[in-house]
Every structure is written in structure tokens, then in C-alpha cells.
Enzyme design. Structure first.
Site, PDB file in Angstrom:
ATOM      1  CD  GLU A  59      12.858  48.370  25.792  1.00  8.57           C
ATOM      2  OE1 GLU A  59      11.695  48.203  25.374  1.00  8.57           O
ATOM      3  OE2 GLU A  59      13.240  49.421  26.337  1.00  8.57           O
ATOM      4  CE1 TYR A  97       9.614  45.530  30.217  1.00 11.64           C
ATOM      5  CE2 TYR A  97      11.865  45.174  30.952  1.00 11.64           C
ATOM      6  CZ  TYR A  97      10.974  45.644  30.009  1.00 11.64           C
ATOM      7  OH  TYR A  97      11.441  46.219  28.856  1.00 11.64           O
ATOM      8  CD  GLU A  99      15.011  44.966  28.511  1.00 13.09           C
ATOM      9  OE1 GLU A  99      16.077  45.462  28.110  1.00 13.09           O
ATOM     10  OE2 GLU A  99      13.984  45.637  28.723  1.00 13.09           O
ATOM     11  CG  HIS A 154      18.170  48.400  28.325  1.00  9.92           C
ATOM     12  ND1 HIS A 154      16.887  47.923  28.151  1.00  9.92           N
ATOM     13  CD2 HIS A 154      18.047  49.753  28.453  1.00  9.92           C
ATOM     14  CE1 HIS A 154      16.030  48.934  28.196  1.00  9.92           C
ATOM     15  NE2 HIS A 154      16.711  50.047  28.376  1.00  9.92           N
ATOM     16  CG  ASP A 188      18.594  52.580  26.202  1.00 13.49           C
ATOM     17  OD1 ASP A 188      19.107  53.632  26.633  1.00 13.49           O
ATOM     18  OD2 ASP A 188      17.382  52.302  26.334  1.00 13.49           O
ATOM     19  CG  HIS A 273      16.024  54.049  22.109  1.00 12.05           C
ATOM     20  ND1 HIS A 273      17.007  54.554  22.931  1.00 12.05           N
ATOM     21  CD2 HIS A 273      14.978  53.757  22.927  1.00 12.05           C
ATOM     22  CE1 HIS A 273      16.589  54.556  24.172  1.00 12.05           C
ATOM     23  NE2 HIS A 273      15.346  54.079  24.203  1.00 12.05           N
TER      24      HIS A 273
END
Length: 290
Positions: A59, A97, A99, A154, A188, A273
Site C-alpha cells: 500500500e 486507485y 499502489e 495484496h 496482505d 495491520h
């Protein structure tokens, strides 16, 4: 937090190494310029990451790359006994979006020998990933296993079960491409709670194939908030040589709320996290040198 907090951070820094090579995966929720400019947050991040020889960070949101540059600069300033470098994925995401996944590693201890970004436009088998997995092959003369692969991913929460199943194929392709059995999948994965219905587990080969070992169990809590208790973040190992190089019972979340004496609010300013981590045994000679 004051002087007690500072002394505790120094103590944690002294523990780096401690006879093992530490790998962690850490979703630093929306890591960008705002967090990089927050001295308290950055101070805590440096303390957490300086415990690790390789940190698989997720992220990272800053499109200009300034935040990760600041983090590297602060890591190298805090821990001058090592030199930290990075390997970055592409900016990942289907829409606006985006990342990045980034490996931060001690280049005086471990080196990158190859890397691979999945989910490119020409990789038709992996377009289903919301964010393509990122893999790197590492070599270290200091660990009980010289060469190993880290696959960082992720998952999209809404598509976690589907993506976990697809990761079986990614691992298989990596093993064929790099002619190794020693692959560690980490990150994640949203592999818990409502994201993975109970009925979905039976169809996930990554979960049911005997060659894959899930080191972070379903009962662990990798979330910071007191309102959640889920093992979203995982470490999964393939390869008997790699599995044999892992220090028994070293795989676990790192609860920085307790370790750094933070309130829940202070901890959530860092991330929602906890990092998950595991230790590799050092080679006999390295135990004498490091």
C-alpha cells in the site's frame, strides 16, 4: 511517549539480527507523503522495519516516489551498520486507485538476482488480479539457504478467494521459470473473515496442497483495531529446503502496539495491520561473522 518510548526503541534496535535473518511483510495503510512527513509515524516505522533484513511493504500510494525515498533515507540514518535499498513493483490497480509493492532490503546482507511483475497486459492468465503479484529472487551468503524467492501480493478483498486460487498458478510458474522449489508467498492476502467464505476454502489449492505450508495460522490476529481479530496477513512457504531453513515457531505477527507502548489511536496512525514475520537460520559461518 517520551523517554521511556525512546529507550524502548533503542532496545528493539539492539535486538536486530539475534542469530537469525528476519523477513517481514507489512501493509502500511496508504503510505504516502502525509505519513512520510509525520515524524512520530516515521520514527515508529523505522524502528519496526530496521528489525528486518527484508521488508515486503504494501500500500505504497505516493506516485512521485518521495515517501519511500524518505523512508529509505531515515532507515539508513537510523541503522548505519547496514545499507538499505529497495526494489519497486509497477504502480498497480485497475482504475484510478494505484499502489505499489516494494521490497526494502539490506543490500550488504542480501542481493536481488531477478524479479518478475505479474499481471501485465500481455499476461492473459493473470488479468483477473486487481493488482498483479510481484516476485523477487534473493541470494544471501549468510542464510542457511542461499537462494529463495519471495512472492508479494495484496489481494482485492472482494476477490480474495479467487486470487488465492490463482496464486497457486503463479507459484508454479515461478518455480518453473527460476528452477527452484523455494518460494515464500507473503503479504496482505485478506485470507480470513468474511472475505473467504467457509465454503471457498475447499477450492483453494494453495490451501489444500500438501506442499504449501501456512506459517501464520487462522487463529492469529494481524489487525491493529480491537474491534477486529483476523489473520488477513499470511506467510506461506513451498519447498522443503526453505521450510527447513526457517527457525521453528518464529512466524508471527509483530504487535507494535504492545512493543512500542502505543495507544490504539497512535498505532492506527501507523497502520491498521501488524507486520507478519519469520526468521531464517543463519549459515554456520555467518553466525560467527554477524
Amino acid at each position: 511517549m517520551g523517554q521511556r518510548f525512546t529507550l524502548l526503541l533503542i532496545f528493539l534496535g539492539v535486538q536486530v539480527g539475534a542469530g537469525a535473518f528476519k523477513i517481514c511483510a507489512f501493509n502500511i495503510r496508504s503510505f504516502g507523503r502525509a505519513k512520510a512527513a509525520n515524524r512520530r509515524v516515521m520514527g515508529a516505522l523505522v524502528q519496526i522495519l530496521s528489525r528486518c533484513d527484508i521488508s515486503a511493504i504494501q500500500e505504497v500510494r505516493d506516485s512521485r516516489g518521495a515517501a519511500i525515498q524518505t523512508l529509505l533515507r531515515e532507515l539508513n540514518r537510523y541503522d548505519p551498520s547496514h545499507h538499505y535499498s529497495r526494489l519497486e513493483s509497477k504502480r498497480l490497480g485497475r482504475g484510478s486507485y494505484k499502489e505499489q509493492n516494494i521490497f526494502v532490503y539490506r543490500m550488504d546482507v542480501v542481493s536481488v538476482t531477478d524479479w518478475c511483475q505479474f499481471g501485465d497486459e500481455d499476461a492473459r492468465n493473470y488479468k483477473a488480479f486487481a493488482r498483479g503479484p510481484f516476485a523477487a529472487r534473493f541470494h544471501s551468503p549468510y542464510t542457511a539457504i542461499l537462494d529463495f524467492v519471495l512472492l508479494l501480493h495484496h489481494t482485492s478483498p472482494r476477490e480474495a478467494a479467487q486470487e488465492l486460487e490463482l496464486l497457486f498458478g503463479v507459484c508454479t510458474e515461478l518455480m518453473q521459470r527460476w528452477k527452484t522449489e523455494n518460494v515464500m508467498l507473503l503479504g496482505d492476502l485478506n485470507a480470513a473473515g468474511a472475505y473467504i467464505p467457509a465454503s471457498a476454502w475447499a477450492g483453494i489449492r494453495l490451501r489444500n496442497h500438501l506442499a504449501f505450508h501456512w506459517l501464520i495460522g487462522d487463529g492469529e490476529d494481524t489487525t491493529v483495531s480491537h474491534r477486529t481479530c483476523c489473520a488477513y496477513d499470511r506467510i506461506i512457504v513451498h519447498g522443503e529446503e526453505l521450510l527447513g531453513a526457517i527457525v521453528p515457531r518464529s512466524a508471527k505477527p509483530f504487535n507494535f502496539t504492545q512493543a512500542l507502548g502505543l495507544s490504539e489511536e497512535e498505532a492506527l496512525a501507523i497502520s491498521d495491520h501488524y507486520p507478519v514475520e519469520v526468521n531464517l537460520r543463519l549459515a554456520p559461518k555467518a553466525q560467527r561473522e554477524l
